[in-house]
Design a protein around this motif. Structure first.
Motif, PDB file in Angstrom:
ATOM      1  N   GLY A   1       1.461  22.251   5.052  1.00 41.21           N
ATOM      2  CA  GLY A   1       1.930  21.163   4.199  1.00 41.21           C
ATOM      3  C   GLY A   1       3.028  20.346   4.833  1.00 41.21           C
ATOM      4  N   GLN A   2       3.782  20.973   5.746  1.00 39.31           N
ATOM      5  CA  GLN A   2       4.884  20.256   6.396  1.00 39.31           C
ATOM      6  C   GLN A   2       4.385  19.084   7.244  1.00 39.31           C
ATOM      7  OE1 GLN A   2       4.647  23.511   6.035  1.00 39.31           O
ATOM      8  NE2 GLN A   2       6.472  23.927   4.808  1.00 39.31           N
ATOM      9  N   GLU A   3       3.152  19.148   7.713  1.00 37.57           N
ATOM     10  CA  GLU A   3       2.567  18.042   8.457  1.00 37.57           C
ATOM     11  C   GLU A   3       1.723  17.142   7.561  1.00 37.57           C
ATOM     12  OE1 GLU A   3       0.465  19.106  12.000  1.00 37.57           O
ATOM     13  OE2 GLU A   3       2.176  20.145  12.901  1.00 37.57           O
ATOM     14  N   LYS A   4       1.041  17.753   6.595  1.00 33.15           N
ATOM     15  CA  LYS A   4       0.127  16.971   5.759  1.00 33.15           C
ATOM     16  C   LYS A   4       0.848  16.004   4.826  1.00 33.15           C
ATOM     17  CE  LYS A   4      -2.518  16.639   1.737  1.00 33.15           C
ATOM     18  NZ  LYS A   4      -3.077  17.345   0.593  1.00 33.15           N
ATOM     19  N   PHE A   5       1.806  16.498   4.050  1.00 30.87           N
ATOM     20  CA  PHE A   5       2.390  15.671   2.991  1.00 30.87           C
ATOM     21  C   PHE A   5       3.186  14.468   3.509  1.00 30.87           C
ATOM     22  CE2 PHE A   5       1.559  19.605   0.573  1.00 30.87           C
ATOM     23  CZ  PHE A   5       0.745  19.050  -0.406  1.00 30.87           C
ATOM     24  N   PRO A   6       3.968  14.584   4.593  1.00 36.34           N
ATOM     25  CA  PRO A   6       4.615  13.372   5.118  1.00 36.34           C
ATOM     26  C   PRO A   6       3.609  12.311   5.547  1.00 36.34           C
ATOM     27  CG  PRO A   6       5.710  15.327   5.963  1.00 36.34           C
ATOM     28  CD  PRO A   6       4.467  15.804   5.276  1.00 36.34           C
ATOM     29  N   LYS A   7       2.505  12.745   6.206  1.00 33.38           N
ATOM     30  CA  LYS A   7       1.471  11.803   6.617  1.00 33.38           C
ATOM     31  C   LYS A   7       0.795  11.168   5.403  1.00 33.38           C
ATOM     32  CE  LYS A   7       1.157  12.022  11.216  1.00 33.38           C
ATOM     33  NZ  LYS A   7       1.213  10.829  12.109  1.00 33.38           N
TER      34      LYS A   7
ATOM     35  N   HIS B   1       7.564  19.091  -7.810  1.00 31.86           N
ATOM     36  CA  HIS B   1       8.348  18.196  -6.959  1.00 31.86           C
ATOM     37  C   HIS B   1       7.474  17.322  -6.054  1.00 31.86           C
ATOM     38  CE1 HIS B   1      11.476  21.166  -8.103  1.00 31.86           C
ATOM     39  NE2 HIS B   1      12.269  20.116  -8.046  1.00 31.86           N
ATOM     40  N   ILE B   2       6.585  17.945  -5.260  1.00 32.54           N
ATOM     41  CA  ILE B   2       5.746  17.146  -4.356  1.00 32.54           C
ATOM     42  C   ILE B   2       4.734  16.338  -5.160  1.00 32.54           C
ATOM     43  CG2 ILE B   2       4.088  19.006  -3.967  1.00 32.54           C
ATOM     44  CD1 ILE B   2       5.210  16.247  -1.482  1.00 32.54           C
ATOM     45  N   GLY B   3       4.257  16.915  -6.265  1.00 37.20           N
ATOM     46  CA  GLY B   3       3.334  16.184  -7.120  1.00 37.20           C
ATOM     47  C   GLY B   3       3.977  14.939  -7.708  1.00 37.20           C
ATOM     48  N   THR B   4       5.233  15.078  -8.122  1.00 36.77           N
ATOM     49  CA  THR B   4       5.953  13.932  -8.687  1.00 36.77           C
ATOM     50  C   THR B   4       6.199  12.858  -7.629  1.00 36.77           C
ATOM     51  OG1 THR B   4       7.041  15.345 -10.331  1.00 36.77           O
ATOM     52  CG2 THR B   4       8.070  13.223  -9.857  1.00 36.77           C
ATOM     53  N   ASP B   5       6.476  13.296  -6.404  1.00 41.15           N
ATOM     54  CA  ASP B   5       6.652  12.323  -5.317  1.00 41.15           C
ATOM     55  C   ASP B   5       5.392  11.479  -5.137  1.00 41.15           C
ATOM     56  OD1 ASP B   5       9.194  13.257  -4.854  1.00 41.15           O
ATOM     57  OD2 ASP B   5       8.636  14.518  -3.147  1.00 41.15           O
ATOM     58  N   ILE B   6       4.242  12.132  -5.204  1.00 40.36           N
ATOM     59  CA  ILE B   6       2.970  11.423  -5.038  1.00 40.36           C
ATOM     60  C   ILE B   6       2.679  10.543  -6.251  1.00 40.36           C
ATOM     61  CG2 ILE B   6       0.464  11.758  -4.883  1.00 40.36           C
ATOM     62  CD1 ILE B   6       1.077  14.196  -3.082  1.00 40.36           C
ATOM     63  N   ILE B   7       2.953  11.068  -7.441  1.00 39.13           N
ATOM     64  CA  ILE B   7       2.753  10.286  -8.662  1.00 39.13           C
ATOM     65  C   ILE B   7       3.630   9.030  -8.657  1.00 39.13           C
ATOM     66  CG2 ILE B   7       3.115  10.297 -11.165  1.00 39.13           C
ATOM     67  CD1 ILE B   7       2.268  13.272 -11.116  1.00 39.13           C
TER      68      ILE B   7
ATOM     69  N   GLY C   1       5.258  26.045   0.895  1.00 42.42           N
ATOM     70  CA  GLY C   1       5.957  27.318   1.049  1.00 42.42           C
ATOM     71  C   GLY C   1       7.068  27.538   0.048  1.00 42.42           C
ATOM     72  N   ARG C   2       7.030  26.832  -1.078  1.00 40.23           N
ATOM     73  CA  ARG C   2       8.098  26.936  -2.071  1.00 40.23           C
ATOM     74  C   ARG C   2       7.812  27.949  -3.170  1.00 40.23           C
ATOM     75  NH1 ARG C   2       8.725  20.344  -2.728  1.00 40.23           N
ATOM     76  NH2 ARG C   2       9.588  19.930  -0.640  1.00 40.23           N
ATOM     77  N   SER C   3       6.735  28.693  -3.041  1.00 41.61           N
ATOM     78  CA  SER C   3       6.376  29.693  -4.051  1.00 41.61           C
ATOM     79  C   SER C   3       7.039  31.029  -3.729  1.00 41.61           C
ATOM     80  CB  SER C   3       4.854  29.872  -4.097  1.00 41.61           C
ATOM     81  OG  SER C   3       4.490  31.012  -4.841  1.00 41.61           O
ATOM     82  N   LYS C   4       7.716  31.616  -4.718  1.00 38.24           N
ATOM     83  CA  LYS C   4       8.334  32.928  -4.518  1.00 38.24           C
ATOM     84  C   LYS C   4       7.274  34.008  -4.347  1.00 38.24           C
ATOM     85  CE  LYS C   4      12.539  31.860  -7.150  1.00 38.24           C
ATOM     86  NZ  LYS C   4      13.380  32.227  -8.327  1.00 38.24           N
ATOM     87  N   LYS C   5       6.122  33.806  -4.969  1.00 32.55           N
ATOM     88  CA  LYS C   5       5.054  34.807  -4.898  1.00 32.55           C
ATOM     89  C   LYS C   5       4.435  34.871  -3.512  1.00 32.55           C
ATOM     90  CE  LYS C   5       0.558  36.017  -6.902  1.00 32.55           C
ATOM     91  NZ  LYS C   5      -0.489  35.655  -7.906  1.00 32.55           N
ATOM     92  N   PHE C   6       4.156  33.709  -2.907  1.00 31.41           N
ATOM     93  CA  PHE C   6       3.440  33.674  -1.630  1.00 31.41           C
ATOM     94  C   PHE C   6       4.342  33.427  -0.434  1.00 31.41           C
ATOM     95  CE2 PHE C   6       0.190  32.252  -4.738  1.00 31.41           C
ATOM     96  CZ  PHE C   6      -0.697  33.308  -4.587  1.00 31.41           C
TER      97      PHE C   6
ATOM     98  N   TYR D   1      -3.595  38.513   7.915  1.00 25.87           N
ATOM     99  CA  TYR D   1      -2.459  37.623   8.177  1.00 25.87           C
ATOM    100  C   TYR D   1      -1.251  38.091   7.379  1.00 25.87           C
ATOM    101  CZ  TYR D   1       0.047  33.210   8.938  1.00 25.87           C
ATOM    102  OH  TYR D   1       0.970  32.256   9.300  1.00 25.87           O
ATOM    103  N   LYS D   2      -0.121  38.347   8.058  1.00 19.68           N
ATOM    104  CA  LYS D   2       1.032  39.000   7.444  1.00 19.68           C
ATOM    105  C   LYS D   2       2.193  38.047   7.159  1.00 19.68           C
ATOM    106  CE  LYS D   2       2.178  43.012   9.166  1.00 19.68           C
ATOM    107  NZ  LYS D   2       1.812  43.899   8.053  1.00 19.68           N
ATOM    108  N   LYS D   3       2.193  36.869   7.764  1.00 21.68           N
ATOM    109  CA  LYS D   3       3.356  35.987   7.668  1.00 21.68           C
ATOM    110  C   LYS D   3       3.520  35.376   6.278  1.00 21.68           C
ATOM    111  CE  LYS D   3       5.537  32.096  10.089  1.00 21.68           C
ATOM    112  NZ  LYS D   3       5.394  31.115  11.197  1.00 21.68           N
ATOM    113  N   GLY D   4       2.423  35.214   5.572  1.00 23.26           N
ATOM    114  CA  GLY D   4       2.427  34.607   4.246  1.00 23.26           C
ATOM    115  C   GLY D   4       1.014  34.592   3.717  1.00 23.26           C
ATOM    116  N   PHE D   5       0.651  33.527   3.018  1.00 23.79           N
ATOM    117  CA  PHE D   5      -0.704  33.416   2.492  1.00 23.79           C
ATOM    118  C   PHE D   5      -1.503  32.434   3.337  1.00 23.79           C
ATOM    119  CE2 PHE D   5      -3.816  31.661  -0.663  1.00 23.79           C
ATOM    120  CZ  PHE D   5      -4.585  32.808  -0.743  1.00 23.79           C
ATOM    121  N   LEU D   6      -2.595  32.913   3.928  1.00 20.55           N
ATOM    122  CA  LEU D   6      -3.473  32.076   4.730  1.00 20.55           C
ATOM    123  C   LEU D   6      -4.533  31.471   3.822  1.00 20.55           C
ATOM    124  CD1 LEU D   6      -4.854  32.545   8.224  1.00 20.55           C
ATOM    125  CD2 LEU D   6      -6.524  32.317   6.377  1.00 20.55           C
ATOM    126  N   HIS D   7      -4.567  30.133   3.752  1.00 17.93           N
ATOM    127  CA  HIS D   7      -5.464  29.442   2.825  1.00 17.93           C
ATOM    128  C   HIS D   7      -6.423  28.487   3.540  1.00 17.93           C
ATOM    129  CE1 HIS D   7      -6.401  26.472  -0.482  1.00 17.93           C
ATOM    130  NE2 HIS D   7      -6.594  27.601  -1.116  1.00 17.93           N
ATOM    131  N   GLY D   8      -6.253  28.295   4.848  1.00 17.70           N
ATOM    132  CA  GLY D   8      -7.126  27.393   5.584  1.00 17.70           C
ATOM    133  C   GLY D   8      -8.534  27.925   5.697  1.00 17.70           C
TER     134      GLY D   8
END
Length: 502
Positions: free
Chosen positions: A146-152, A175-181, A265-270, A414-421
């Protein structure tokens, strides 16, 4: 069986059951009720058998309906319509043809010979199966996380001068949704055409206040199969999993990232969220845009928007950076389209098959293809997240590990977080990236869209990202799997029973 008949059968089933156990009905009346009850149950089983679906699935529904008639039949009406979805979405499929017929032919393929015989055969198969033409005059840029996708994305939205068309499975008003809205509302107020599609179930958390704000600003916005409509039409289990953005006909976005703070990466769960998206320019954008327009026609109640109206005003590119197909699949197309292409990719491989997916619920053909490739000595790798976002998806995925490990497939968690790709790499030269997972839901239930890349710089970037992801993975072994407890084995076996609808 028509919906009206199914509804009548369900009502009759419930009525005869409760009358059969009621103390207010005479013994003879209860016998009549139970007799009718059994006739209805057997009639339902006969109707399912006449659908000529997969024998395995037919038997599963027989067991469910015979042992738990009311619950089993209710679940069938909601989730068991896999083989009859052609009937449920027949009208959309017919409407889609109007859009495909208006697509311009891609430029002559003078560069066709740059592909190997195997690559040409795979491209021909994709074209034959989906009518998607290969494009050599398009460009794809990989956006890692998301760090590359959302700015673009935000930058492209802010630069829009004519129109913005946006479609997402999950669209949150965080937050990001509101920025886009904010940008969508600003552009709509400025007189641009702004159209938004969000899935009626995936975007349940999109606040009504946010929707009203967009409508008040002039944004045309529709849900795809909202809850009430989906329940009334037996389409609840068919979801629009696509993520598409088209801006001015110049640039498009497609891939695994929805709109929400968790994708940054702002989710406490993932925590850290690993995902992959594409930014596309060139002639392939027309196909991606057409997929949006087909969905818009469906959700808007029949509004036809001709693709030529939205043609890019920029001169077409003459630079060649490999080739690509843009492919849609779903209940409005031939069943198993994406599964067939994935299978063809694996069986075409000569050196390696690398897969990354958050949900791995493969059909028998895919398991056979992967096992055979590994047995032939190919480098077959699978990356899945160590922790998943659901009980059934986690243990359903794990239930296939033993079979594949025994055949030589290398499996990594994958151990670093949640892999969704959702990425498939063949021989380091061909790639699939998009919204479709390697699971039965993406193969049979969801509306999906993928991009298939051949020999482009984007493929090399995907290979590099995959190799980097391996550094944050743990490789599973047969010995490790054999040590898991009975509880884990039971969870895996139980979850696998629900694999057709996960």
């Amino acid at each position: 069986m028509k919906q009206s008949r199914q509804t009548i059968l369900l009502i009759a089933l419930i009525a005869t059951f409760f009358l059969g156990i009621s103390s207010f009905v005479s013994p003879v009346g209860r016998i009549v009720c139970w007799s009718l009850y059994m006739v209805i149950v057997l009639s339902i089983c006969l109707a399912i058998m006449l659908e000529a679906r997969n024998p395995y699935k037919t038997l599963l529904w027989f067991y469910a309906i015979l042992f738990f008639p009311i619950i089993g039949y209710s679940l069938y009406l909601v989730t068991g319509q896999l083989e009859v979805k052609g009937h449920l979405f027949r009208e959309k499929r017919q409407d889609d043809r109007w859009y495909f017929e208006r697509l311009e032919k891609n430029k002559p393929r003078d560069t066709w010979r740059m592909l190997t015989e195997m690559e040409q055969a795979l491209s021909d198969f994709i074209h034959h199966t989906t009518k998607s033409e290969i494009s050599f005059f398009s460009s794809a840029t990989v956006l890692t996380n998301g760090q590359e996708k959302f700015p673009k994305l935000l930058s492209s939205l802010k630069k829009a001068e004519r129109f913005i068309h946006l479609e997402y499975y999950i669209f949150r008003s965080d937050h990001i949704g509101t920025d886009i809205i904010d940008v969508l509302c600003e552009k709509a107020k400025a007189g641009l055409e702004v159209r938004v599609i969000y899935d009626g179930i995936g975007s349940l958390w999109l606040k009504r206040k946010a929707i009203k704000r967009m409508k008040d600003a002039g944004v045309d916005i529709y849900p795809f199969l909202p809850l009430r409509e989906a329940l009334n039409t037996q389409k609840l289990n068919f979801r629009n999993h696509r993520k598409i953005v088209i801006v001015d006909g110049h640039v498009g976005f497609v891939g695994g990232l929805n709109i929400g703070d968790e994708y940054l990466g702002r989710s406490k769960k993932f925590g850290f969220w690993r995902d992959t998206h594409l930014m596309i320019t060139g002639e392939a954008l027309q196909r991606l845009h057409t997929i949006f327009l087909m969905d818009w026609h469906y959700v808007s109640g029949g509004e036809k928007l001709a693709i030529e109206t939205y043609s890019s005003t920029k001169a077409p590119s003459t630079q060649v950076d490999g080739a690509m197909h843009v492919v849609s699949s779903g209940p409005d197309s031939e069943q198993g389209t994406m599964a067939d292409i994935y299978f063809s990719m694996v069986t075409s491989a000569k050196q390696s098959v690398w897969i990354a997916t958050p949900y791995f619920i493969p059909n028998k053909a895919m398991r056979t293809a992967l096992g055979t490739a590994a047995a032939k000595g190919l480098d077959v790798r699978l990356i899945v997240p160590e922790e998943n976002d659901g009980f059934f998806t986690r243990y359903g995925t794990q239930s296939y590990f033993d079979e594949l490990l025994s055949k030589g497939v290398s499996i990594y968690t994958y151990k670093k977080g949640f892999l969704h790709g959702k990425v498939i790499l063949i021989d380091g030269l061909i790639a699939s990236i998009g919204t479709a997972n390697v699971d039965l839901r993406s193969f049979n239930l969801n509306f999906e869209v993928n991009v298939f890349l051949f020999r482009s710089s984007a493929v090399h970037k995907l290979v590099q990202d995959y190799q980097k992801d391996l550094e944050d993975c743990h490789q599973l072994s047969i010995a490790e799997r054999q040590k898991r407890g009975l509880g884990i084995k039971l969870k895996e076996a139980f979850s696998r029973l629900f694999s057709p609808v996960l």
